[in-house]
Design a protein around this motif. Sequence first.
Motif, PDB file in Angstrom:
ATOM      1  N   PHE A 196       0.750  -1.067   0.126  1.00  0.00           N
ATOM      2  CA  PHE A 196      -0.140   0.178   0.105  1.00  0.00           C
ATOM      3  C   PHE A 196       1.019   1.345  -0.074  1.00  0.00           C
ATOM      4  O   PHE A 196       1.739   1.302   0.728  1.00  0.00           O
ATOM      5  CB  PHE A 196      -0.951  -0.231   1.229  1.00  0.00           C
ATOM      6  CG  PHE A 196      -1.631   1.170   1.468  1.00  0.00           C
ATOM      7  CD1 PHE A 196      -2.547   1.565   0.445  1.00  0.00           C
ATOM      8  CD2 PHE A 196      -1.497   2.117   2.339  1.00  0.00           C
ATOM      9  CE1 PHE A 196      -3.472   2.622   0.501  1.00  0.00           C
ATOM     10  CE2 PHE A 196      -2.438   3.148   2.663  1.00  0.00           C
ATOM     11  CZ  PHE A 196      -3.286   3.542   1.504  1.00  0.00           C
ATOM     12  N   VAL A 197       0.666   2.215  -1.021  1.00  0.00           N
ATOM     13  CA  VAL A 197       1.476   3.300  -1.210  1.00  0.00           C
ATOM     14  C   VAL A 197       0.793   4.543  -0.647  1.00  0.00           C
ATOM     15  O   VAL A 197      -0.472   4.820  -1.480  1.00  0.00           O
ATOM     16  CB  VAL A 197       2.032   3.149  -2.776  1.00  0.00           C
ATOM     17  CG1 VAL A 197       3.189   4.355  -2.635  1.00  0.00           C
ATOM     18  CG2 VAL A 197       3.014   1.757  -2.867  1.00  0.00           C
ATOM     19  N   TYR A 198       1.063   5.387  -0.075  1.00  0.00           N
ATOM     20  CA  TYR A 198       0.537   6.466   0.517  1.00  0.00           C
ATOM     21  C   TYR A 198       1.479   7.595   0.708  1.00  0.00           C
ATOM     22  O   TYR A 198       2.741   7.455   0.742  1.00  0.00           O
ATOM     23  CB  TYR A 198      -0.332   6.119   1.710  1.00  0.00           C
ATOM     24  CG  TYR A 198       0.573   5.882   2.944  1.00  0.00           C
ATOM     25  CD1 TYR A 198       0.954   4.416   2.810  1.00  0.00           C
ATOM     26  CD2 TYR A 198       0.817   6.810   3.917  1.00  0.00           C
ATOM     27  CE1 TYR A 198       1.768   4.244   4.109  1.00  0.00           C
ATOM     28  CE2 TYR A 198       1.487   6.601   5.003  1.00  0.00           C
ATOM     29  CZ  TYR A 198       2.054   5.245   5.258  1.00  0.00           C
ATOM     30  OH  TYR A 198       2.717   4.749   6.195  1.00  0.00           O
ATOM     31  N   ALA A 199       0.902   8.782   1.003  1.00  0.00           N
ATOM     32  CA  ALA A 199       1.857  10.109   1.511  1.00  0.00           C
ATOM     33  C   ALA A 199       1.128  10.606   2.571  1.00  0.00           C
ATOM     34  O   ALA A 199       0.088  10.586   2.917  1.00  0.00           O
ATOM     35  CB  ALA A 199       1.728  10.964   0.254  1.00  0.00           C
ATOM     36  N   ASP A 200       2.044  10.912   3.537  1.00  0.00           N
ATOM     37  CA  ASP A 200       1.795  11.501   4.773  1.00  0.00           C
ATOM     38  C   ASP A 200       2.663  12.960   4.874  1.00  0.00           C
ATOM     39  O   ASP A 200       3.346  13.317   3.734  1.00  0.00           O
ATOM     40  CB  ASP A 200       1.761  10.937   5.968  1.00  0.00           C
ATOM     41  CG  ASP A 200       3.029  10.259   6.052  1.00  0.00           C
ATOM     42  OD1 ASP A 200       4.068  10.885   5.921  1.00  0.00           O
ATOM     43  OD2 ASP A 200       3.056   9.206   6.991  1.00  0.00           O
ATOM     44  N   ASP A 201       2.531  13.464   6.049  1.00  0.00           N
ATOM     45  CA  ASP A 201       3.390  14.679   6.086  1.00  0.00           C
ATOM     46  C   ASP A 201       4.829  14.464   5.875  1.00  0.00           C
ATOM     47  O   ASP A 201       5.551  15.519   5.598  1.00  0.00           O
ATOM     48  CB  ASP A 201       3.203  15.338   7.737  1.00  0.00           C
ATOM     49  CG  ASP A 201       1.875  15.637   7.687  1.00  0.00           C
ATOM     50  OD1 ASP A 201       1.007  16.012   7.009  1.00  0.00           O
ATOM     51  OD2 ASP A 201       1.423  15.896   8.888  1.00  0.00           O
ATOM     52  N   LEU A 202       5.192  13.177   6.049  1.00  0.00           N
ATOM     53  CA  LEU A 202       6.737  12.910   5.740  1.00  0.00           C
ATOM     54  C   LEU A 202       7.090  12.564   4.242  1.00  0.00           C
ATOM     55  O   LEU A 202       8.446  12.307   4.077  1.00  0.00           O
ATOM     56  CB  LEU A 202       7.308  11.972   6.621  1.00  0.00           C
ATOM     57  CG  LEU A 202       7.184  12.245   8.155  1.00  0.00           C
ATOM     58  CD1 LEU A 202       7.447  10.764   9.155  1.00  0.00           C
ATOM     59  CD2 LEU A 202       7.927  13.327   8.677  1.00  0.00           C
TER      60      LEU A 202
END
Lengths: 142, 142
Positions: free
Chosen positions: A26-32
Amino acid sequence: MSRRTLKELSWDECFAMLGQGTVGRFVYADDLGPAAVPVNYAVAGQNIVFRSQDGSKVRGLRGHRVAFEVDHVDDTSRSGWSVLVRGTGEEVEMERVPELLRRINDDVPLPWKEGIHKIWVVITPKTVTGRRLADMTVEGFI
Amino acid sequence: MSRRTLKELSWDECFAMLGQGTVGRFVYADDLGPAAVPVNYAVAGQNIVFRSQDGSKVRGLRGHRVAFEVDHVDDTSRSGWSVLVRGTGEEVEMERVPELLRRINDDVPLPWKEGIHKIWVVITPKTVTGRRLADMTVEGFI
């Protein structure tokens, strides 16, 4: 000179490969920035679904752009394939989606235990791309 | 009830696992959102390095936030591990980095052929996290 053979996979071929796998990322983006974690998944129609823990990092998706990657590489034969699904992710309370549950139960016998993870993540694809490589160096994947 | 055993890995343990692998997933974001592609990689000191084609999607990194994921899951024993490196990526012209080349050649015999991909991508980690699971359901990864 490279001897590798690279073949782009069609949407249907990609889903055929996705149906073979049980673990993907699962590939996602967060604040980092962007990130990826392996999960045990299933295919329900044209959706990728997996369970998530309450309070995990994938909470609060609500239509955010995500991706899902599955690959298989054989180091001995130097061959492999990879599929990348790009689209949007949503959390779904299991109890609220009898239709989804029914589709998954019909299609895929899930290895997951009941009752551990109540939240499901459903990925709706916008693009699905894949490649199959034979007699290759893996560098050719990108 | 879950019988899984989940152990967080230290930075050094993560790098020990990274050193065992040859294929990982480069995780990046572009205009379409986050994405991941499998690549053949090596570890040079504290950096993850891999080769890239001219004109590939990873061009133009210049310090952007990226990630690198490696995992191994054994479906039979229901055990596995995963490591996620988060940091910044940079493209490096091979000819310009004799020091990097020397480090890699000393440390890691690369399986890649010479002369195919001139661009190297170097990932400098900010965080390195990993987990090892035994007797588990893979859902426990996240």
